[in-house]
Design an enzyme around this catalytic site. Sequence first.
Site, PDB file in Angstrom:
ATOM      1  N   PRO A 178       0.859  -1.357   0.018  1.00  0.00           N
ATOM      2  CG  PRO A 178       0.166  -0.902   2.329  1.00  0.00           C
ATOM      3  CD  PRO A 178       0.874  -1.846   1.205  1.00  0.00           C
ATOM      4  CG  ASN A 228       7.288  -3.914   2.967  1.00  0.00           C
ATOM      5  OD1 ASN A 228       6.935  -3.208   3.863  1.00  0.00           O
ATOM      6  ND2 ASN A 228       7.501  -3.870   1.651  1.00  0.00           N
ATOM      7  N   GLY A 229      10.294  -4.710   2.451  1.00  0.00           N
ATOM      8  CA  GLY A 229      11.357  -3.503   2.940  1.00  0.00           C
ATOM      9  C   GLY A 229      12.561  -3.838   2.191  1.00  0.00           C
ATOM     10  CG  ASP A 230      15.450  -1.621   2.420  1.00  0.00           C
ATOM     11  OD1 ASP A 230      14.648  -0.540   2.255  1.00  0.00           O
ATOM     12  OD2 ASP A 230      16.288  -1.508   3.495  1.00  0.00           O
ATOM     13  CD  GLN A 261      -2.544  -0.166   5.252  1.00  0.00           C
ATOM     14  OE1 GLN A 261      -2.235   0.925   4.804  1.00  0.00           O
ATOM     15  NE2 GLN A 261      -1.335  -0.847   5.639  1.00  0.00           N
ATOM     16  CB  CYS A 289       1.421   5.011   8.972  1.00  0.00           C
ATOM     17  SG  CYS A 289       1.892   6.483   8.100  1.00  0.00           S
ATOM     18  N   GLY A 322       7.309  -2.275  -2.602  1.00  0.00           N
ATOM     19  CA  GLY A 322       6.585  -1.050  -2.621  1.00  0.00           C
ATOM     20  C   GLY A 322       7.549   0.049  -3.623  1.00  0.00           C
ATOM     21  NE  ARG A 323      11.075   2.693  -0.337  1.00  0.00           N
ATOM     22  CZ  ARG A 323      11.978   2.753   0.814  1.00  0.00           C
ATOM     23  NH1 ARG A 323      12.525   3.728   1.190  1.00  0.00           N
ATOM     24  NH2 ARG A 323      12.407   1.459   1.390  1.00  0.00           N
ATOM     25  CE  LYS A 375       3.211  -2.419   4.668  1.00  0.00           C
ATOM     26  NZ  LYS A 375       3.489  -1.157   4.948  1.00  0.00           N
TER      27      LYS A 375
HETATM   28  C1  LIG Z   1       4.630   7.122  -0.874  1.00  0.00           C
HETATM   29  C2  LIG Z   1       4.604   6.103   0.044  1.00  0.00           C
HETATM   30  C3  LIG Z   1       3.508   5.735   0.810  1.00  0.00           C
HETATM   31  C4  LIG Z   1       2.988   4.702   1.654  1.00  0.00           C
HETATM   32  N1  LIG Z   1       1.929   4.529   2.116  1.00  0.00           N
HETATM   33  C5  LIG Z   1       1.397   3.485   2.980  1.00  0.00           C
HETATM   34  C6  LIG Z   1       0.257   2.952   3.358  1.00  0.00           C
HETATM   35  O1  LIG Z   1      -0.734   4.010   2.924  1.00  0.00           O
HETATM   36  N2  LIG Z   1       0.352   2.113   4.275  1.00  0.00           N
HETATM   37  C7  LIG Z   1       1.301   1.494   4.700  1.00  0.00           C
HETATM   38  O2  LIG Z   1       0.899   0.352   5.518  1.00  0.00           O
HETATM   39  N3  LIG Z   1       2.229   1.756   4.184  1.00  0.00           N
HETATM   40  C8  LIG Z   1       2.867   2.654   3.326  1.00  0.00           C
HETATM   41  N4  LIG Z   1       3.698   2.897   2.750  1.00  0.00           N
HETATM   42  C9  LIG Z   1       4.788   1.785   3.173  1.00  0.00           C
HETATM   43  C10 LIG Z   1       4.909   0.912   2.109  1.00  0.00           C
HETATM   44  O3  LIG Z   1       3.839   0.044   2.046  1.00  0.00           O
HETATM   45  C11 LIG Z   1       6.238  -0.295   2.404  1.00  0.00           C
HETATM   46  O4  LIG Z   1       5.998  -0.806   3.861  1.00  0.00           O
HETATM   47  C12 LIG Z   1       7.472   0.593   2.640  1.00  0.00           C
HETATM   48  O5  LIG Z   1       7.821   1.564   1.372  1.00  0.00           O
HETATM   49  C13 LIG Z   1       8.709  -0.316   2.453  1.00  0.00           C
HETATM   50  O6  LIG Z   1       8.734  -1.286   1.534  1.00  0.00           O
HETATM   51  P1  LIG Z   1       9.679  -0.893   0.229  1.00  0.00           P
HETATM   52  O7  LIG Z   1      11.015  -0.754   0.455  1.00  0.00           O
HETATM   53  O8  LIG Z   1       9.412  -2.077  -0.787  1.00  0.00           O
HETATM   54  O9  LIG Z   1       9.241   0.623  -0.464  1.00  0.00           O
HETATM   55  C14 LIG Z   1       4.056   4.014   2.005  1.00  0.00           C
HETATM   56  C15 LIG Z   1       5.469   4.224   1.462  1.00  0.00           C
HETATM   57  C16 LIG Z   1       5.613   4.922   0.487  1.00  0.00           C
HETATM   58  C17 LIG Z   1       6.960   5.167  -0.129  1.00  0.00           C
END
Ligand SMILES: Cc1cc2nc3c(=O)[nH]c(=O)nc-3n(C[C@H](O)[C@H](O)[C@H](O)COP(=O)(O)O)c2cc1C
Length: 323
Positions: free
Chosen positions: A17, A202-204, A72, A102, A226-227, A141
Amino acid sequence: MAQIGPVTIDPPLVLAPMAGITDSPFRRMIRSLGGCGLVTMEFISSEAVTRGVGKELGKLPFDASERPIAIQVYGSRPAALVDAALKVQDMGADICDVNMGCPARKILKGSAGAALMDDLDLARRIVRALRAVLSIPLTVKFRSGLRDSELRYLELGRICEGEGADAVTLHPRTAVQQYTGRADWDQIARLKEELSIPVIGNGDVVTPEDAVRMFSQTGCDMVMIGRACLKNPWIFAQAAGLLSTASYSEPTLHQRAAFVRRHFEILAGELEGKDLLHKLKVFTGKYTHGLPGGRDLRRRLTQIHDPRQLLDAVEAFFDEIAS
Ligand SMILES: Cc1cc2nc3c(=O)[nH]c(=O)nc-3n(C[C@H](O)[C@H](O)[C@H](O)COP(=O)(O)O)c2cc1C
């Protein structure tokens, strides 16, 4: 393949998300490339849903092609979360996810998001209240904890499992860390050892190889990305390829250009004015990252205030690099 309750997640790769990003057009675009077993909507305020705030309710509709989909919700009042979760269930979502990770100040101030990791009693009451009313799977989460000195992910994971959650997702950073440092994948492995419900790591995850490495290093059941999918929307298809056939291909510049054009066409069909301009700028920033001339284009776009002109400039950019 993985299961969250009766929902099959195949391949076991999940779109994270992301507020302002994982709206319906983006989710449909990710789905169109294949490889993603579950998409997640950007988070929804339970208080706003309860009050019937139009902007928040407007985020909820989704297309059947997006399924399976998790929606979510966030908040701190069990009654409001129950209201919102029932709405999510009525809309036909496959899974209801609760945000307990969050780190944004505005959310923490409302005792929601990662603040719930500092009030595990409230976190427990929330999971219990939602489990009591939902018939669809419930997931939670969270992060490692609010701060380094108090890591609560194992305790919160046990609470979620004990109260009947169907799966949990861990982004192993503290809220204080925000996005700095590295996600500590060892914590995902520890949580997986601790629980018998599925754990989503999740993460990185930046490359398809990282996704495979997260599975093997942590034993997690699913990997959430995510990113990285903003710079490389093909990462799900590529990771799925690695998992099934040990190989994957890179998209051509033509395919990249076509992807951006299609995404922007959908956005232009659904949004207008400032909203459209804002979304186009956000995604152009991500999609042109690292491409030759990308920085120059992004600089030029700051001067453009008309969506049509912006679309033309982005189209010309991609036509040029794809030619
Ligand atoms: C722009 C942005 C918005 C996000 N919004 C949410 C969100 O609404 N809910 C949530 O649980 N995590 C949110 N996250 C966190 C991501 O879901 C994820 O946990 C985090 O980016 C780490 O994963 P990644 O390294 O693959 O990006 C957000 C992250 C980013 C960068």
